[in-house]
Scaffold this motif. Sequence first.
Motif, PDB file in Angstrom:
ATOM      1  N   ASN A 307     -25.409  60.662 -22.937  1.00  0.00           N
ATOM      2  CA  ASN A 307     -26.217  61.473 -23.569  1.00  0.00           C
ATOM      3  C   ASN A 307     -26.399  62.549 -24.246  1.00  0.00           C
ATOM      4  O   ASN A 307     -26.732  62.508 -25.866  1.00  0.00           O
ATOM      5  CB  ASN A 307     -27.932  61.744 -23.178  1.00  0.00           C
ATOM      6  CG  ASN A 307     -28.249  60.530 -22.441  1.00  0.00           C
ATOM      7  OD1 ASN A 307     -28.368  59.619 -23.101  1.00  0.00           O
ATOM      8  ND2 ASN A 307     -29.352  60.613 -21.558  1.00  0.00           N
ATOM      9  N   VAL A 308     -25.323  63.533 -23.554  1.00  0.00           N
ATOM     10  CA  VAL A 308     -24.748  64.604 -24.564  1.00  0.00           C
ATOM     11  C   VAL A 308     -24.332  63.683 -25.695  1.00  0.00           C
ATOM     12  O   VAL A 308     -24.240  64.763 -27.171  1.00  0.00           O
ATOM     13  CB  VAL A 308     -24.419  65.372 -23.919  1.00  0.00           C
ATOM     14  CG1 VAL A 308     -22.952  66.809 -24.499  1.00  0.00           C
ATOM     15  CG2 VAL A 308     -25.215  65.661 -22.287  1.00  0.00           C
ATOM     16  N   ASN A 309     -23.128  63.003 -25.507  1.00  0.00           N
ATOM     17  CA  ASN A 309     -22.566  62.738 -26.431  1.00  0.00           C
ATOM     18  C   ASN A 309     -22.627  62.358 -28.037  1.00  0.00           C
ATOM     19  O   ASN A 309     -22.531  62.263 -28.531  1.00  0.00           O
ATOM     20  CB  ASN A 309     -21.213  61.447 -26.412  1.00  0.00           C
ATOM     21  CG  ASN A 309     -19.464  63.019 -25.288  1.00  0.00           C
ATOM     22  OD1 ASN A 309     -19.540  63.644 -25.624  1.00  0.00           O
ATOM     23  ND2 ASN A 309     -19.120  61.249 -24.514  1.00  0.00           N
ATOM     24  N   GLY A 310     -24.103  61.985 -27.506  1.00  0.00           N
ATOM     25  CA  GLY A 310     -25.042  60.213 -28.714  1.00  0.00           C
ATOM     26  C   GLY A 310     -25.330  62.180 -29.266  1.00  0.00           C
ATOM     27  O   GLY A 310     -25.363  61.855 -30.896  1.00  0.00           O
ATOM     28  N   LEU A 311     -25.842  63.254 -29.142  1.00  0.00           N
ATOM     29  CA  LEU A 311     -25.515  64.454 -29.572  1.00  0.00           C
ATOM     30  C   LEU A 311     -24.956  64.912 -31.230  1.00  0.00           C
ATOM     31  O   LEU A 311     -24.635  65.170 -31.866  1.00  0.00           O
ATOM     32  CB  LEU A 311     -26.081  65.514 -29.258  1.00  0.00           C
ATOM     33  CG  LEU A 311     -26.861  66.742 -29.484  1.00  0.00           C
ATOM     34  CD1 LEU A 311     -28.096  67.001 -29.787  1.00  0.00           C
ATOM     35  CD2 LEU A 311     -26.815  68.044 -28.756  1.00  0.00           C
ATOM     36  N   PHE A 312     -23.746  65.045 -30.036  1.00  0.00           N
ATOM     37  CA  PHE A 312     -22.928  65.413 -30.952  1.00  0.00           C
ATOM     38  C   PHE A 312     -22.159  64.187 -31.868  1.00  0.00           C
ATOM     39  O   PHE A 312     -21.683  64.838 -32.679  1.00  0.00           O
ATOM     40  CB  PHE A 312     -21.329  64.980 -29.884  1.00  0.00           C
ATOM     41  CG  PHE A 312     -21.037  66.420 -29.053  1.00  0.00           C
ATOM     42  CD1 PHE A 312     -21.321  68.126 -29.280  1.00  0.00           C
ATOM     43  CD2 PHE A 312     -20.813  66.298 -27.268  1.00  0.00           C
ATOM     44  CE1 PHE A 312     -21.943  68.525 -28.323  1.00  0.00           C
ATOM     45  CE2 PHE A 312     -21.031  67.535 -26.885  1.00  0.00           C
ATOM     46  CZ  PHE A 312     -21.237  69.581 -27.145  1.00  0.00           C
ATOM     47  N   VAL A 313     -22.472  63.292 -31.592  1.00  0.00           N
ATOM     48  CA  VAL A 313     -21.973  61.426 -32.608  1.00  0.00           C
ATOM     49  C   VAL A 313     -23.092  61.958 -33.586  1.00  0.00           C
ATOM     50  O   VAL A 313     -22.603  61.455 -34.721  1.00  0.00           O
ATOM     51  CB  VAL A 313     -21.219  60.621 -31.781  1.00  0.00           C
ATOM     52  CG1 VAL A 313     -23.070  59.304 -31.383  1.00  0.00           C
ATOM     53  CG2 VAL A 313     -20.530  59.405 -32.776  1.00  0.00           C
TER      54      VAL A 313
END
Length: 538
Positions: A307-313
Motif C-alpha cells: 500500500n505504501v509503495n502504491g502511493l509511491f508508484v
Amino acid sequence: MSGTPAAPAAGVRTAAGTAFDPRAASALLAVLAGMALMVTYVETMVLPAFKQFATFFDGPPVTTIAWILSAYLLVGTVATPVFGKLGDKYGKKRMLLLVMGVYAAAVSIAGFTPNLGDLLGVSRADQIYLLIGVRALQGVGMAMFPLAFAMIPEVFPPARVGQAQGVVSAMFAAGAALGLAGGGYVAQMYGWQLTYHTVIPVAVVLFVLTYLIARESPHREARPIDLPGIALLGFALAMLMLGITEASAWGWTNVRAIAVGAVPWGVPQFLALAAAGALFFLVWEPRATAPVVSFAALRQRNVWISNVNGLFVGSAMFLIFVTVTVLTEYPFSPGFGLSEFQFGLVALPSALSMLAFGPLLGRGVSRLGPKPVMQLGFAVMGLGAFALAFVHATVLETIVLMIPVMVGNVGVLIAMSNVIVLSVSPKELGIQTGMNQTFRNLGSAVGPVVATTVIASYLTTVRVAPPPVPPISVYANTGYAVVFGLTALVSAVGFLLSLGLRNFRYSADGVRSDAAPGRAAGGAPDEATPASAAPIDP
C-alpha cells in the motif's frame, strides 16, 4: 448466463480452488483486457484536449478545467474500496456489471454534454460543469480495476495468475498509447466530443460480454456491510482528495482561499475534516461487527508495504507524466513547444514498451514471485528518472529515457497486484485490492500537485522582444531536473521498502501455506483458504 461452457481441465484447479475452465478463463481475460484498454484510452485522451476545453467553454479558469480530471479521481478514490468491499459481500461480477453500467452511461453522455446544455438552456461557459459532473460519474468506473484483478485468481490456475495480470496491466499501456496518439489526433482534428463518441459502442459491447462470460465469485463475505465505516472512509478520502486537488490553486496554508457563505475556507479545513473522518473511522472500525477493512490484514508486512509503495508508484508515474507533458509542450526553452498530438507521439514509445514488457514481467512473477519483479521495477524506474534529471535537452533523449521509467512502473504495478492476491484471504480480495488502488489514486493526485508546484518554483527571465518590452519569467531547467530527481528518490525508497516483502508465490500444485503460522492469510485463525502461497524466502 455464459452459454455452453467448455469442460474444465481435468484435475486443474484455479488459485481460488475451483475447477479451471480454460475457455472461460481466456474469454474473461480478453474482456478484462479490453476493459483496461477502454478506460485508459478514455482517461488519457482527455489530457491532450485540455487546451480545447479552454477555447470551447469560453475561457474558464485553469483550476476549473483541472476539475475535468480531478472529479474523476475524487469519486474514483472513494468508490474503489467501497465497491471492492461490496464485491466481497454481494459478488464481484454483480458489482463489476453495476460499475461498468454507470461508466458506460457516463461515457455515452460525456460527448453530448454541450447538446444537453443547449437543451436545458445552459450557457456555453457553464456547460463545463455538466461535463465535470459526468466525469465524476465516470469515476465510479475506477472500481473496475480492483474487481477485475480480484476475479483473475478465481478463474486461472496459480501458475498463470501473474501472467494474466500482466496482460491486463499491459493493456493499460496500450490504452495510454491509443489515448495519447489516436485520441489526441481525433481531438485535434475533429473535436473532443468525437473522442467520447468513439468509445460508446466499445463500452456497451464490453458490458454485454461481461454479463455473458464472467462467472460469479465462489467466495462471499457472509457478514453484513458496515455502513457507518463505509461512510466515514468515503468522507475522509473525499476531504483528503479535495484538499490535495485544490492545493496548487489555493495554497497549502491559506485558510481564506474562498468563502462558503460567510465562512472562510481553504485547504487546511479540508485536511482537518479528512483527519477527523480518519480518526472516527479508526475508532469505529475495531468495534464494528463486520469492519470495512481488516486491520489485521493491513498490518501484514506484505499488505502495508504494498500500500505504501502504491502511493509511491502512483506519485512517481504522475511526477514523470506531468513534467514530460510540460517540458514537451512549453513554448520557451528548455521546453520543446510541441502540439498535443506531437506530445502523444513522444509518449507512444514508452507506452508500447509497457505493452511489450507487461506479459513478460507477469511471467517473471509466476516463476520468481512478485518481490524480485517489484525490486526490478523500482530500480529500472529510478535509474531512468535519475538519468532524465541530467539528460533531457532534446526530444530524442526524453523519449529514450522515458522508456525505462514507464516499463519499471508497470513492473511494480504487476508485482503489487500479485503481492495482495498472494497475501490475503480470497474473501477479502475485493476490499484489499481496492485499498491498494486507493493508495495508488492518492499518489496519482499528489504527483501532479508536486510536479506543477516544483516546476513553477524555479523561474528564469527571457526577452521575447527588444526593450522597452520587459523580459518575462519562464520555467527554468532546474525545475524539471528537480522533479525527475524526486521521482528517482521516490523509486529508491520504494525499492528499499520492497526488500522487506515476503516473496510468496504459488506452488506448482496450487497449494499455499498460510501467511502467518496457524492463520489464513488476512482472515480469521480458523478460516480455511482454498489456495495459498509458499514463501520462497523468509
